[in-house]
Design an enzyme around this catalytic site. Structure first.
Site, PDB file in Angstrom:
ATOM      1  N   SER A 152       0.765  -1.138   0.063  1.00 21.46           N
ATOM      2  CA  SER A 152      -0.048   0.440   0.042  1.00 21.46           C
ATOM      3  C   SER A 152       0.764   0.909  -0.103  1.00 21.46           C
ATOM      4  CB  SER A 152      -0.737  -0.070   1.362  1.00 21.46           C
ATOM      5  OG  SER A 152      -2.102   0.993   1.265  1.00 21.46           O
ATOM      6  N   HIS A 153       0.596   2.015   0.864  1.00 22.02           N
ATOM      7  CA  HIS A 153       1.143   3.250   1.151  1.00 22.02           C
ATOM      8  C   HIS A 153       2.370   3.521   1.511  1.00 22.02           C
ATOM      9  CE1 HIS A 153      -0.344   2.353   4.862  1.00 22.02           C
ATOM     10  NE2 HIS A 153      -0.251   2.707   5.218  1.00 22.02           N
TER      11      HIS A 153
ATOM     12  N   ASP B 229      -2.148   6.452  -3.590  1.00 21.36           N
ATOM     13  CA  ASP B 229      -0.878   6.071  -2.745  1.00 21.36           C
ATOM     14  C   ASP B 229      -0.578   4.591  -3.527  1.00 21.36           C
ATOM     15  OD1 ASP B 229      -3.352   4.164  -2.288  1.00 21.36           O
ATOM     16  OD2 ASP B 229      -2.334   3.078  -0.782  1.00 21.36           O
TER      17      ASP B 229
ATOM     18  N   ASP C 290      -0.822   1.258  -3.935  1.00 20.36           N
ATOM     19  CA  ASP C 290      -1.623   0.590  -4.831  1.00 20.36           C
ATOM     20  C   ASP C 290      -3.454   1.303  -5.301  1.00 20.36           C
ATOM     21  OD1 ASP C 290      -2.752   0.735  -1.968  1.00 20.36           O
ATOM     22  OD2 ASP C 290      -3.194  -1.146  -2.027  1.00 20.36           O
TER      23      ASP C 290
ATOM     24  N   ASP D 132      -5.781   2.358  -3.958  1.00 21.18           N
ATOM     25  CA  ASP D 132      -7.343   2.495  -3.235  1.00 21.18           C
ATOM     26  C   ASP D 132      -6.916   3.914  -1.874  1.00 21.18           C
ATOM     27  OD1 ASP D 132      -4.869   2.054  -1.294  1.00 21.18           O
ATOM     28  OD2 ASP D 132      -5.892  -0.323   0.102  1.00 21.18           O
ATOM     29  N   ARG D 133      -6.216   4.557  -1.639  1.00 17.69           N
ATOM     30  CA  ARG D 133      -6.239   5.494  -0.788  1.00 17.69           C
ATOM     31  C   ARG D 133      -6.785   7.202  -1.966  1.00 17.69           C
ATOM     32  NH1 ARG D 133      -2.657   5.828   4.591  1.00 17.69           N
ATOM     33  NH2 ARG D 133      -3.873   3.378   5.223  1.00 17.69           N
TER      34      ARG D 133
ATOM     35  N   LYS E 184     -11.474  -0.105  -1.140  1.00 15.09           N
ATOM     36  CA  LYS E 184     -11.554   1.521  -0.303  1.00 15.09           C
ATOM     37  C   LYS E 184     -10.456   1.624  -1.897  1.00 15.09           C
ATOM     38  CE  LYS E 184      -7.160   2.296   1.699  1.00 15.09           C
ATOM     39  NZ  LYS E 184      -7.195   1.098   3.397  1.00 15.09           N
TER      40      LYS E 184
END
Ligand code: G1P
Ligand code: ZN
Length: 543
Positions: A113-114, A277, A279, A281-282, A376
Site C-alpha cells: 500500500s502506502h 497511494d 496501490d 486505494d487511498r 477502498k
C-alpha cells in the site's frame, strides 16, 4: 516441465496484519518465504480445480519476481485459470473489480500500500475472496495457522511466461490470461459517474492536478481523467509506476504529498487537487488553499450521493471505521439511514456491503469507497468529487463550508508516533486499559468523560467478533480521543492518536485544526503519558 514438491519448514511471523502480510523486501526475498505463505493460502482454499484466480500488484520492487513465482505455484496447485494484469500491474480496487466481474474465486494482491518500496522498502501480499474484498479474519487466521505447520510447497519448473502483452497462454495445464489492467475498471467507473458532465467541466476550463505519486493509480487516472474525460495532458503527474516510487513515500496525505499541497496553496493553484497511494486505494482531496479531511469527504459524498448516476437510487447506509470522525453519522441521521461503526481495516466493511446494509464506507486514513467493489478506491473517490463539482458548480471550499453550516464541523486530526519501541508501545496501551475502569465522570480540562472503553465489535451480519480495537475516551459533548497501535507497520510500533471535537457553531468553523483540538491533545498526552512512555515530545506525522 514438471511439478516439483519442495521441502520446507515453517517460518515464524507470517500472520497477516490490518491488510495482509507486510514485511521488508529483504524478508520476502529469503528462501521459501513467499512460497510458504502462498502455499498456505492455496492449502487453506482447498480444491482449486476449475477455479479462476486474479493476480496483480502495485508494481513495486519484487512485484515481478513474486508474480512469476505465484504463477508457477498456482499451476502446480491445480488452478484452472489466472487473470494477471499486464506487466504484473493491477491496482487494489482493480483486482476487486476484476474478481467480481469475472466471478473469480479470489485474487492475490502484491502491495504494501502506502509503505515505501525499493530493495530496502516494504513488500506485501494479501488474499481477497470471491466478493472482491480482503479475506476476513477467519480466513487470514487459517492461512497463518497453515504457515506454522507447512512442510512442503508445489511449484512448476516451467519457463517464465510473457506477462507484458495481453493475450492467453498456458503454464502447465493452467490458462494464463494477461489482461489490460485498466479496461474493466474504467468501464465500471463510466457506469457510476456522469462522464458527460465531467467532460463539460473540463471543456469549460476547469483545472486539476492528480498526483499519482509514481505509483499504480497513474495508468488508471491518466486513461480515465485525461483519456476519457478530456482533461489536458499534464493533469495527471508522476503517473508512471516506479519500483521505488521515485524514492518517495506513496502516501497521499498533506505531509507526503507536500508538492501537491504547495501547488494548491500557491498563486497558480488549479481548481482541484487529488493524490492516491502505492496501490491506488487511498485518496486525498484538496481544494484551492483548502484541504478536505477524509472523514469530511465521506460525509460530503454521502450527503450528495444522488449527483452520481450510480447512487441516484439513494444509499442504504454508511459505514466508517471507529476512529473516523462522526461527520458521516450526522449525514446518516439526516438521511434516516444507519451508520455502522467498525474496527479499523477495510475487511470489516465486506459483510455490510454484501448484505446491502451499507453503500458508502470510509476511513480517516484517506480511504473512501462503496459497494461497487470491496476495497477502498482512490480514483473512484476523485471521480465522485469531479462529478460533484461538475453538478454543483461550486469550489471545493464552498462545498465543504456549506456542509459544515448544515451539519456542524467535526474538527479532526490524527497524530502518529512512528517507529517507537514495541515494548514501550504495549506498556502504554496496557496502562491505558487499566485506567479505563475509573475514567467515567472524570473532569479533564473543561471536558467530562462520558465513557471510556476498549472498542469491541460484533459483526451484525455474521456475528464474528473483534476485541481490543482501540482505546477510546468519549466526552459528554461528543469529543473523543482514540488510541491504537498500527497493524500495518514493518518496523517497531506506531502509536496512532485520533482526536475529534464537534463544533455546531458556524462562527467557530475557521479555527486552525490543531488549535481547535489543543485541549484534547494535551489531555491525550497526559492520560497516556505519551512523552514519558515513548520518549517523544511530538508526533512524527500529523494529518
Ligand atoms: C492503516 C490505516 C487503516 C487502513 C490500513 C490499510 O492501518 O489506519 O485505516 O485500513 O492502514 O490501508 P493501521 O496501520 O492503522 O493498522
Ligand atoms: Zn493502499
Amino acid at each position: 516441465m514438471a511439478i516439483q514438491t519442495i521441502q520446507t519448514t515453517p517460518i515464524p511471523g507470517q500472520r497477516p496484519g490490518t491488510s495482509g502480510l507486510r514485511k521488508k523486501v529483504g524478508v520476502f526475498r529469503q528462501p521459501h518465504y513467499l512460497e510458504n505463505f502462498v502455499q498456505s493460502v492455496f492449502d487453506t482454499l482447498g480444491d482449486l480445480s476449475g477455479k479462476t484466480l486474479v493476480l496483480g500488484g502495485d508494481g513495486r520492487f519484487h512485484n515481478r519476481a513474486a508474480i512469476r513465482t505465484i504463477l508457477k505455484m498456482a499451476a502446480a496447485n491445480g488452478v484452472a485459470r489466472v487473470l494477471v494484469g499486464r506487466g504484473g500491474i493491477l491496482s487494489t480496487p482493480a483486482v476487486s473489480c476484476v474478481i467480481r466481474k469475472h466471478e473469480a474465486m479470489g485474487g492475490i494482491i502484491l502491495s504494501a500500500s502506502h509503505n515505501p518500496g525499493g530493495p530496502d522498502g516494504d513488500f506485501g501480499i494479501k488474499y481477497n475472496i470471491g466478493n472482491g474484498g480482503p479475506a476476513p479474519e477467519a480466513v487470514t487466521e487459517a492461512i497463518y495457522q497453515r504457515t506454522t505447520a507447512i512442510t512442503s510447497y508445489r511449484i512448476s519448473d516451467a519457463p517464465d511466461i510473457d506477462i507484458d502483452h495481453t493475450g492467453r497462454g498456458y503454464l502447465e495445464q493452467m490458462q494464463v490470461e494477461v489482461i489490460d489492467p485498466v479496461a474493466d475498471y474504467a468501464e465500471l467507473m463510466e457506469q457510476l459517474f456522469d462522464f458527460d458532465a465531467i467532460r463539460k467541466l473540463f471543456a469549460g476550463g476547469f483545472t486539476m492536478r492528480f498526483d499519482a505519486m509514481h505509483a499504480v493509480s497513474g495508468p488508471y487516472a491518466q486513461a480515465i481523467i485525461e483519456g476519457m474525460l478530456g482533461a489536458p495532458a499534464g493533469t495527471v503527474i508522476n503517473c508512471v509506476p516506479r519500483e521505488d516510487f521515485g524514492g518517495l513515500h506513496p502516501d497521499p496525505n498533506p505531509v507526503n504529498a507536500a508538492e501537491l499541497i504547495e501547488l494548491m496553496a500557491g498563486p497558480d493553484a488549479p481548481d482541484f487537487g487529488a493524490a492516491s497511494d502505492g496501490d491506488a486505494d487511498r485518496n486525498m482531496i484538496v481544494g484551492r488553499k483548502f484541504d478536505v479531511t477524509p472523514s469530511d469527504s465521506l460525509a460530503i459524498l454521502a450527503a450528495n450521493a444522488q449527483v452520481a448516476p450510480g447512487y441516484r437510487g439513494g444509499i442504504a447506509g454508511i459505514a466508517r471505521s471507529m476512529p473516523t470522525s462522526r461527520a458521516a453519522d450526522r449525514v446518516a441521521e439526516a438521511l434516516g439511514i444507519p451508520c455502522y461503526e467498525t474496527p479499523t481495516g477495510w475487511k470489516y466493511f465486506g459483510t455490510l456491503l454484501d448484505a446491502g446494509l451499507a453503500t458508502l464506507c470510509g476511513e480517516e486514513s484517506y480511504g473512501t469507497g462503496s459497494n461497487h467493489v470491496r476495497e477502498k478506491d482512490g480514483v473512484w473517490a476523485v471521480l465522485f468529487w469531479l462529478n460533484l463539482l461538475a453538478v454543483k458548480g461550486q469550489s471545493v471550499q464552498q462545498i465543504v463550508e456549506e456542509h459544515w453550516q448544515q451539519f456542524g464541523r467535526n474538527y479532526y486530526s490524527r497524530h502518529d508516533y512512528e517507529g517507537i519501541e514495541t515494548h514501550a508501545a504495549n506498556v502504554l496501551m496496557d496502562d491505558l486499559r487499566v485506567k479505563l475502569a475509573n475514567m467515567q465522570g472524570q473532569q479533564m480540562n473543561h471536558y467530562t468523560v462520558e465513557y471510556a472503553d476498549d472498542f469491541a465489535y460484533t459483526d451484525p451480519v455474521d456475528g464474528s467478533q473483534a476485541t481490543q480495537q482501540g482505546v477510546r475516551i468519549v466526552m459528554t459533548d461528543g469529543s473523543r480521543i482514540v488510541y491504537r497501535l498500527s497493524g500495518t507497520g514493518t518496523e517497531g510500533a506506531t502509536l496512532r492518536v485520533y482526536l475529534e471535537r464537534y463544533e455546531p457553531d458556524p462562527a467557530q468553523h475557521h479555527i486552525p485544526t490543531q488549535q481547535a483540538l489543543a485541549a484534547l491533545i494535551a489531555i491525550a498526552d497526559s492520560v497516556a503519558s505519551i512523552a514519558y512512555n515513548t520518549g517523544r515530545s511530538n508526533p512524527s506525522v500529523i494529518t
